[in-house]
Design an enzyme around this catalytic site. Structure first.
Site, PDB file in Angstrom:
ATOM      1  N   SER A  90      34.257  25.660  41.495  1.00 35.40           N
ATOM      2  CA  SER A  90      33.628  26.936  41.820  1.00 35.40           C
ATOM      3  C   SER A  90      34.686  28.036  41.978  1.00 35.40           C
ATOM      4  O   SER A  90      35.525  28.216  41.109  1.00 35.40           O
ATOM      5  CB  SER A  90      32.787  26.757  43.089  1.00 35.40           C
ATOM      6  OG  SER A  90      31.984  27.883  43.321  1.00 35.40           O
ATOM      7  N   HIS A 113      30.923  27.179  37.398  1.00 37.52           N
ATOM      8  CA  HIS A 113      29.480  27.438  37.401  1.00 37.52           C
ATOM      9  C   HIS A 113      29.227  28.877  37.844  1.00 37.52           C
ATOM     10  O   HIS A 113      30.148  29.615  38.199  1.00 37.52           O
ATOM     11  CB  HIS A 113      28.753  26.455  38.329  1.00 37.52           C
ATOM     12  CG  HIS A 113      28.982  26.710  39.789  1.00 37.52           C
ATOM     13  ND1 HIS A 113      28.085  26.353  40.763  1.00 37.52           N
ATOM     14  CD2 HIS A 113      30.022  27.288  40.448  1.00 37.52           C
ATOM     15  CE1 HIS A 113      28.550  26.696  41.952  1.00 37.52           C
ATOM     16  NE2 HIS A 113      29.721  27.265  41.783  1.00 37.52           N
TER      17      HIS A 113
END
Length: 245
Positions: A90, A113
């Site tokens: 992330s 993501h």
């Protein structure tokens, strides 16, 4: 609240090491000391270093704190080398690609993501939150493309983010997000099960590795040792009772 980073200056004072481990949080010790200001203060205390070795093992966390850290490292005059010790997921992956050089053991991973947040409100507020998330995602896209150069285009990175993609070191290298792939190390990701639950496509190998680090395997040998320990303890207690008499 404990900081999620640690900074150390090397013996020759020309290099420094920064360790980012665990979840990236909104650090705040008082009204003026936030993650960004505190990290910047610690960075300045390192002095005039020529090289910074950034070691990362993080599941990600607070987006704006991660973006601020990435920008600070990108602007720093020292040559910053990021080492993905196990996992940079992330926003932690954005910090990593903001560095001048990225080194990954072949069994480490990047997870990329779209940003997420817990949302509560009416339709108008939800639409605004969605627009805000798109803008935040745009900042990550810029960071990835800046690192990758010609190896990655905007359409591909957006698809990678949409799919919540877990990249091996070799895949990250192929996309231009990693500069050097090293020999595999002993991968022990300090990631809580709660963090894993927030992601949808966690590789099975990573979950199995986590389980191995969470507990010892109960073998016949361990059972035998435990039984012998109980017997010895019983004998000691009997001897103590006899001495009392």
């Amino acid at each position: 609240m404990k900081k999620f980073w640690e900074m150390k200056q090397s013996v020759n004072k020309k290099e420094a090491d920064i360790y980012i481990t665990g979840e990236i949080t909104r650090y705040k010790s008082d009204d003026e000391d936030t993650t960004a200001t505190s990290f910047q203060k610690d960075l300045k205390l390192l002095g005039e270093v020529d090289r910074i070795n950034l070691h990362v093992n993080s599941p990600g966390g607070a987006v704006f704190e991660g973006i601020a850290i990435g920008n600070m490292l990108k602007r720093h005059k020292a040559h910053v080398v990021a080492y993905v010790d196990a996992l940079a997921a992330s926003i932690a992956s954005v910090i990593v690609v903001s560095c001048d050089e990225v080194v990954m053991p072949e069994n480490s991973m990047l997870m990329i993501h779209n940003p997420m947040q817990g949302i509560y409100g009416n339709a108008k507020e939800l639409r605004k939150s969605a627009d805000d998330l798109d803008k935040i995602a745009g900042s990550s896209v810029i960071a990835y493309l800046s690192k990758a150069g010609e190896k990655l285009n905007e359409e591909t990175i957006k698809q990678i983010m949409d799919d919540e993609t877990w990249l091996s070191a070799q895949e990250a290298y192929d996309y231009g997000l990693c500069d050097v792939v090293e020999e595999a190390n002993q991968m022990v990701a300090s990631v809580s099960n709660k963090i894993f639950e927030s992601y949808q496509h966690v590789p099975k190998d990573l979950i199995q590795e986590k389980k191995k680090t969470d507990c010892y395997e109960i073998t016949d040998e361990r059972k035998q040792l435990a039984e012998e320990g109980r017997k010895n303890l019983k004998k000691i207690n009997q001897q103590l009772e006899e001495l009392k008499q």
